[in-house]
Design a protein around this motif. Structure first.
Motif, PDB file in Angstrom:
ATOM      1  N   ASP A  51      75.620  72.467  48.137  1.00 50.73           N
ATOM      2  CA  ASP A  51      75.247  71.384  47.562  1.00 50.73           C
ATOM      3  C   ASP A  51      74.808  70.431  46.822  1.00 50.73           C
ATOM      4  OD1 ASP A  51      77.412  70.147  45.944  1.00 50.73           O
ATOM      5  OD2 ASP A  51      77.302  68.104  46.620  1.00 50.73           O
ATOM      6  N   GLY A 105      71.378  72.327  41.264  1.00 50.71           N
ATOM      7  CA  GLY A 105      71.062  71.886  40.418  1.00 50.71           C
ATOM      8  C   GLY A 105      70.566  71.151  39.913  1.00 50.71           C
ATOM      9  N   GLU A 133      82.135  71.343  50.311  1.00 52.39           N
ATOM     10  CA  GLU A 133      82.018  71.454  49.052  1.00 52.39           C
ATOM     11  C   GLU A 133      82.147  72.923  49.310  1.00 52.39           C
ATOM     12  OE1 GLU A 133      80.975  69.609  46.705  1.00 52.39           O
ATOM     13  OE2 GLU A 133      80.126  67.688  47.771  1.00 52.39           O
ATOM     14  N   HIS A 165      84.406  74.300  46.106  1.00 51.15           N
ATOM     15  CA  HIS A 165      84.002  75.273  45.296  1.00 51.15           C
ATOM     16  C   HIS A 165      84.856  76.747  44.931  1.00 51.15           C
ATOM     17  CE1 HIS A 165      79.481  74.681  46.012  1.00 51.15           C
ATOM     18  NE2 HIS A 165      79.691  74.013  44.860  1.00 51.15           N
ATOM     19  N   SER A 218      78.967  80.747  47.550  1.00 53.42           N
ATOM     20  CA  SER A 218      79.350  78.926  47.105  1.00 53.42           C
ATOM     21  C   SER A 218      77.477  78.621  46.310  1.00 53.42           C
ATOM     22  CB  SER A 218      79.023  77.995  48.740  1.00 53.42           C
ATOM     23  OG  SER A 218      79.755  77.060  48.329  1.00 53.42           O
ATOM     24  N   LYS A 250      77.883  77.596  42.231  1.00 55.06           N
ATOM     25  CA  LYS A 250      77.629  76.317  41.909  1.00 55.06           C
ATOM     26  C   LYS A 250      76.461  76.456  40.751  1.00 55.06           C
ATOM     27  CE  LYS A 250      75.588  71.557  42.874  1.00 55.06           C
ATOM     28  NZ  LYS A 250      75.109  71.110  43.739  1.00 55.06           N
ATOM     29  N   ASN A 251      75.853  77.121  41.111  1.00 56.51           N
ATOM     30  CA  ASN A 251      75.067  78.064  39.955  1.00 56.51           C
ATOM     31  C   ASN A 251      75.157  78.145  38.455  1.00 56.51           C
ATOM     32  OD1 ASN A 251      71.871  78.239  39.274  1.00 56.51           O
ATOM     33  ND2 ASN A 251      72.848  80.513  39.602  1.00 56.51           N
ATOM     34  N   VAL A 278      75.851  74.987  36.828  1.00 57.37           N
ATOM     35  CA  VAL A 278      75.090  74.068  36.279  1.00 57.37           C
ATOM     36  C   VAL A 278      74.453  74.375  35.080  1.00 57.37           C
ATOM     37  CG1 VAL A 278      73.148  73.808  37.558  1.00 57.37           C
ATOM     38  CG2 VAL A 278      74.745  73.061  38.567  1.00 57.37           C
ATOM     39  N   ARG A 337      80.230  71.154  33.984  1.00 55.49           N
ATOM     40  CA  ARG A 337      79.459  70.314  35.553  1.00 55.49           C
ATOM     41  C   ARG A 337      80.192  69.524  35.649  1.00 55.49           C
ATOM     42  NH1 ARG A 337      73.558  69.614  36.424  1.00 55.49           N
ATOM     43  NH2 ARG A 337      73.650  69.083  39.276  1.00 55.49           N
ATOM     44  N   LEU A 397      82.179  69.894  39.131  1.00 55.30           N
ATOM     45  CA  LEU A 397      82.499  70.156  40.659  1.00 55.30           C
ATOM     46  C   LEU A 397      82.451  68.267  41.096  1.00 55.30           C
ATOM     47  CD1 LEU A 397      78.361  71.367  40.008  1.00 55.30           C
ATOM     48  CD2 LEU A 397      80.548  72.358  41.445  1.00 55.30           C
TER      49      LEU A 397
END
Length: 355
Positions: free
Chosen positions: A131, A135, A179, A183, A213, A217-218, A221, A231, A234
């Protein structure tokens, strides 16, 4: 593991981290290399890191105290002064070796020193790996208010070596799991179900889960680097979670919560709100509540706690025109943005959490 390509940088894993770093340092003519650590990572992680870095560049180690309480402007001033005294210039590089506090504050200090110098993140906690270091968000707290001051600015790379997880206590590992659970809940139902039975996971399984994970997130972002749209997903669990974390941080009668511990509570509360808004079913809510409570200890709230926690919601960064905005679940694996909940519904969520 193949590197994950993010906006303007890549995420490398395990041994590939040091292969990349050696080549990167050789190719770039940095004047000086500053390594930012806290008191924990200086002792437990820095020796391993330095043993794998081959460079002739002068290295300076800068240490700050560990913990969220030190993620503030006062620490930044000390770091800017240290960089100045040690001869830092526009061609210096900062490598942040530590958890989310170190990568957050280190990225912010690098982004503002001399109007911006290069930095690399080396997260050493599970939370940092999945996390905080991903980002491009860098910043510090303003008093007890989380992440109120900061910038969005990409590192030159993120280096994830899971060997550092061996230095973590169990509560820090659980904090990172929060986190990862998030996700799955907001993006991938199949990924979420993998956490229903943690007892059978091997270290290789954990590496794969961390990799997935970071991919999740990527992917979010890259669609919305500056958080104008998707975004915001998140932030599920974080609207109430950050308020809880801030309240427990400032209240001397409370035991300070780790970030993931507060977010775990926030996810249960915001799942309850999702259910009451008929965005998820009762069965889905109970599955979420049961899974999270099987990993995290129940946090005790008194009646006197609720009003000050709710009052802190107004400072949440997603708020627009004074309206509190929630990112709520729209079924497990999907999200619905810009949702509202009145104080009565929020109180009902706390009441249900206690049962």
């Amino acid at each position: 593991m193949q590197p994950i390509q993010a906006t303007n940088y890549s995420v490398y894993f395990n041994q590939d981290c040091y292969t990349f770093l050696d080549s990167f340092l050789e190719e770039n003519n940095y004047s000086k290399l500053f390594i930012l650590v806290d008191s924990n990572t200086n002792e437990n992680c820095l020796p391993h890191f330095l043993s794998l870095v081959a460079t002739e560049i002068v290295i300076e180690i800068i240490e700050i105290e560990s913990g969220e309480a030190h993620k503030n402007i006062e620490s930044c001033i000390q770091l800017w002064e240290s960089l100045t005294e040690l001869g830092g210039d526009r061609k210096s590089l900062i490598i942040n070796v530590g958890g989310g506090v170190i990568t957050d504050i280190g990225g912010f200090v690098a982004s503002t020193f001399k109007r911006g110098i290069d930095f690399i993140n080396v997260p050493t906690t599970l939370l940092g790996m999945v996390d905080a270091s991903i980002g491009g968000k860098n910043g510090v707290d303003l008093g007890n208010l989380k992440n109120q001051i900061g910038v969005i600015n990409s590192p030159k790379a993120v280096l994830i070596d899971t060997i550092y997880l061996e230095t973590l206590p169990q509560n820090e590992m659980r904090s990172g799991l929060a986190e990862m659970l998030k996700h799955g809940l907001i993006f991938d139902k199949e990924y979420w179900t993998k956490f229903n039975d943690l007892g059978n996971l091997s270290s290789d399984d954990l590496d794969d889960l961390i990799y997935q994970s970071v991919e999740i997130k990527n992917a979010i972002v890259m669609q919305d680097p500056t958080e104008n749209g998707i975004r915001k997903a998140l932030n599920f669990g974080h609207t109430l979670g950050h308020a809880i974390e801030s309240y427990f941080l400032e209240n001397p009668l409370k035991t300070t919560l780790l970030h993931g511990e507060a977010i775990a509570v926030g996810m249960i509360l915001e799942s309850f709100i999702s259910m009451k808004k008929e965005l998820i079913t009762l069965d889905e809510y109970l599955e979420i509540k049961t899974t999270i409570n099987s990993i995290f200890e129940r946090v005790v709230f008194d009646e006197n706690d609720l009003d000050p926690i709710i009052d802190l919601l107004i400072h949440d960064k997603k708020n627009e025109y004074g309206t509190i905005q929630f990112a709520l679940l729209d079924g497990i694996g999907k999200i619905k943005l810009n949702q509202q909940a009145d104080n009565k519904l929020i109180t009902a969520a706390f009441d249900d959490y206690k049962t």
